[in-house]
Design an enzyme around this catalytic site. Structure first.
Site, PDB file in Angstrom:
ATOM      1  N   ARG A   1      37.964  32.812  15.487  1.00 21.18           N
ATOM      2  CA  ARG A   1      38.927  33.435  16.395  1.00 21.18           C
ATOM      3  C   ARG A   1      40.241  32.666  16.390  1.00 21.18           C
ATOM      4  O   ARG A   1      40.280  31.480  16.687  1.00 21.18           O
ATOM      5  CB  ARG A   1      38.350  33.484  17.818  1.00 21.18           C
TER       6      ARG A   1
ATOM      7  N   ARG B   1      45.767  30.675  27.548  1.00 21.15           N
ATOM      8  CA  ARG B   1      44.659  31.456  28.105  1.00 21.15           C
ATOM      9  C   ARG B   1      44.195  30.880  29.436  1.00 21.15           C
ATOM     10  O   ARG B   1      43.892  31.628  30.362  1.00 21.15           O
ATOM     11  CB  ARG B   1      43.504  31.507  27.106  1.00 21.15           C
TER      12      ARG B   1
ATOM     13  N   ARG C   1      40.083  41.425  34.783  1.00 21.72           N
ATOM     14  CA  ARG C   1      40.815  40.170  34.616  1.00 21.72           C
ATOM     15  C   ARG C   1      42.093  40.160  35.429  1.00 21.72           C
ATOM     16  O   ARG C   1      42.811  39.158  35.425  1.00 21.72           O
ATOM     17  CB  ARG C   1      41.185  40.037  33.157  1.00 21.72           C
TER      18      ARG C   1
ATOM     19  N   ARG D   1      34.063  25.847  19.557  1.00 26.14           N
ATOM     20  CA  ARG D   1      33.760  27.223  19.148  1.00 26.14           C
ATOM     21  C   ARG D   1      34.699  27.658  18.028  1.00 26.14           C
ATOM     22  O   ARG D   1      34.303  28.376  17.121  1.00 26.14           O
ATOM     23  CB  ARG D   1      33.893  28.151  20.364  1.00 26.14           C
TER      24      ARG D   1
ATOM     25  N   LYS E   1      30.316  32.781  29.542  1.00 28.18           N
ATOM     26  CA  LYS E   1      29.994  34.155  29.959  1.00 28.18           C
ATOM     27  C   LYS E   1      29.203  34.877  28.861  1.00 28.18           C
ATOM     28  O   LYS E   1      28.243  35.568  29.159  1.00 28.18           O
ATOM     29  CB  LYS E   1      31.280  34.943  30.264  1.00 28.18           C
TER      30      LYS E   1
HETATM   31  P1  ADP Z   1      37.867  34.397  26.394  1.00 27.06           P
HETATM   32  O1  ADP Z   1      37.426  34.746  27.758  1.00 27.06           O
HETATM   33  O2  ADP Z   1      36.985  33.405  25.736  1.00 27.06           O
HETATM   34  O3  ADP Z   1      39.315  34.035  26.303  1.00 27.06           O
HETATM   35  P2  ADP Z   1      37.593  37.209  25.566  1.00 27.06           P
HETATM   36  O4  ADP Z   1      36.805  37.541  24.368  1.00 27.06           O
HETATM   37  O5  ADP Z   1      37.082  37.656  26.880  1.00 27.06           O
HETATM   38  O6  ADP Z   1      37.754  35.648  25.465  1.00 27.06           O
HETATM   39  O7  ADP Z   1      39.085  37.781  25.419  1.00 27.06           O
HETATM   40  C1  ADP Z   1      39.895  37.495  24.307  1.00 27.06           C
HETATM   41  C2  ADP Z   1      41.293  38.130  24.493  1.00 27.06           C
HETATM   42  O8  ADP Z   1      41.154  39.567  24.607  1.00 27.06           O
HETATM   43  C3  ADP Z   1      42.040  37.719  25.758  1.00 27.06           C
HETATM   44  O9  ADP Z   1      42.743  36.522  25.625  1.00 27.06           O
HETATM   45  C4  ADP Z   1      42.974  38.942  25.951  1.00 27.06           C
HETATM   46  O10 ADP Z   1      44.068  38.906  25.073  1.00 27.06           O
HETATM   47  C5  ADP Z   1      42.089  40.110  25.531  1.00 27.06           C
HETATM   48  N1  ADP Z   1      41.335  40.649  26.702  1.00 27.06           N
HETATM   49  C6  ADP Z   1      39.991  40.660  26.842  1.00 27.06           C
HETATM   50  N2  ADP Z   1      39.642  41.233  28.010  1.00 27.06           N
HETATM   51  C7  ADP Z   1      40.786  41.587  28.626  1.00 27.06           C
HETATM   52  C8  ADP Z   1      41.101  42.207  29.868  1.00 27.06           C
HETATM   53  N3  ADP Z   1      40.131  42.582  30.733  1.00 27.06           N
HETATM   54  N4  ADP Z   1      42.405  42.409  30.186  1.00 27.06           N
HETATM   55  C9  ADP Z   1      43.383  42.056  29.339  1.00 27.06           C
HETATM   56  N5  ADP Z   1      43.164  41.461  28.164  1.00 27.06           N
HETATM   57  C10 ADP Z   1      41.887  41.220  27.787  1.00 27.06           C
END
Ligand code: ADP
Length: 190
Positions: free
Chosen positions: A134, A146, A89, A128, A14
């Site tokens: 991270r 996740r 999400r 990554r 994404k």
């Molecule tokens: P990825 O999709 O690669 O896991 P993101 O950078 O989108 O990584 O998100 C990292 C973390 O941030 C998630 O695992 C969650 O803890 C938090 N997070 C991000 N976006 C949301 C969301 N829309 N709702 C709840 N938690 C979120």
């Protein structure tokens, strides 16, 4: 105005595709993951709160996420539209987003869902993790959490947009430019 939800599991690409879409369509990137990481970096209260969820690979509570997105939309002026990346999400977040946009006479143009098999995701996230720094990319258990959270709580968001006839799936394995071209074809049809 173009308002696109870019959807997919962790590691689906994404972020990579968002960057290319922003450059081409001059959109505003709204990545909740990036926003949380910025708060973490700045040591804000919101960052402190988000950290314990993020580090474990669990979702930050809906109210917190929705408040942050509301702020970002309100503080963005003169935009051609948004790419929502990593948001919504949960179905509650999707409903809240529809309401936020409605207040501003905006709406979602469509959702593009990147389809990538689980084994490829795990490999990409592991890779990554070697450079991203991270915490949630570096531990097998956290990566598993996740993906499981995605399957349990986030997949229903695709069903939500399907119900509004706004869902298009794109195969997310192959050359980055090829995937990008397929996404653009969908966007140009909106
Ligand atoms: P990825 O999709 O690669 O896991 P993101 O950078 O989108 O990584 O998100 C990292 C973390 O941030 C998630 O695992 C969650 O803890 C938090 N997070 C991000 N976006 C949301 C969301 N829309 N709702 C709840 N938690 C979120």
């Amino acid at each position: 105005m173009l308002n696109i939800v870019l959807f997919g599991p962790p590691g689906a690409g994404k972020g990579t595709q968002s960057e290319k879409l922003i450059a081409k369509y001059k959109l505003t990137h709204l990545s909740t993951g990036d926003l949380f990481r910025a708060h973490l970096g700045q040591g804000t209260d919101l960052g402190q709160l988000a950290r314990k969820y993020m580090d474990e690979g669990r979702l930050v509570p809906d109210e917190v996420v929705i408040g942050m997105v509301d702020d970002k939309i309100k503080n963005t002026q003169d935009s051609n539209g948004f790419i929502f990346d990593g948001f919504p999400r949960t179905v509650a977040q999707a409903r809240a987003l529809d309401l936020l946009l409605e207040e501003k006479n905006m709406s979602i143009s469509g959702m593009i869902a990147l389809d990538v098999p689980e084994e490829v995701l795990k490999e990409r996230i592991r890779e990554r993790g070697e450079t991203s720094g991270r915490v949630d990319d570096q531990d097998e258990e956290k990566i598993k959490t996740r993906i499981q959270v995605y399957l349990d709580e986030t997949i229903p968001v695709a069903t939500y947009y399907k119900g509004q006839e706004k869902l298009t799936k794109i195969h997310g394995v192959g050359a980055i430019d090829e995937i990008f071209a397929n996404i653009c074809e969908v966007i140009d049809s909106y």
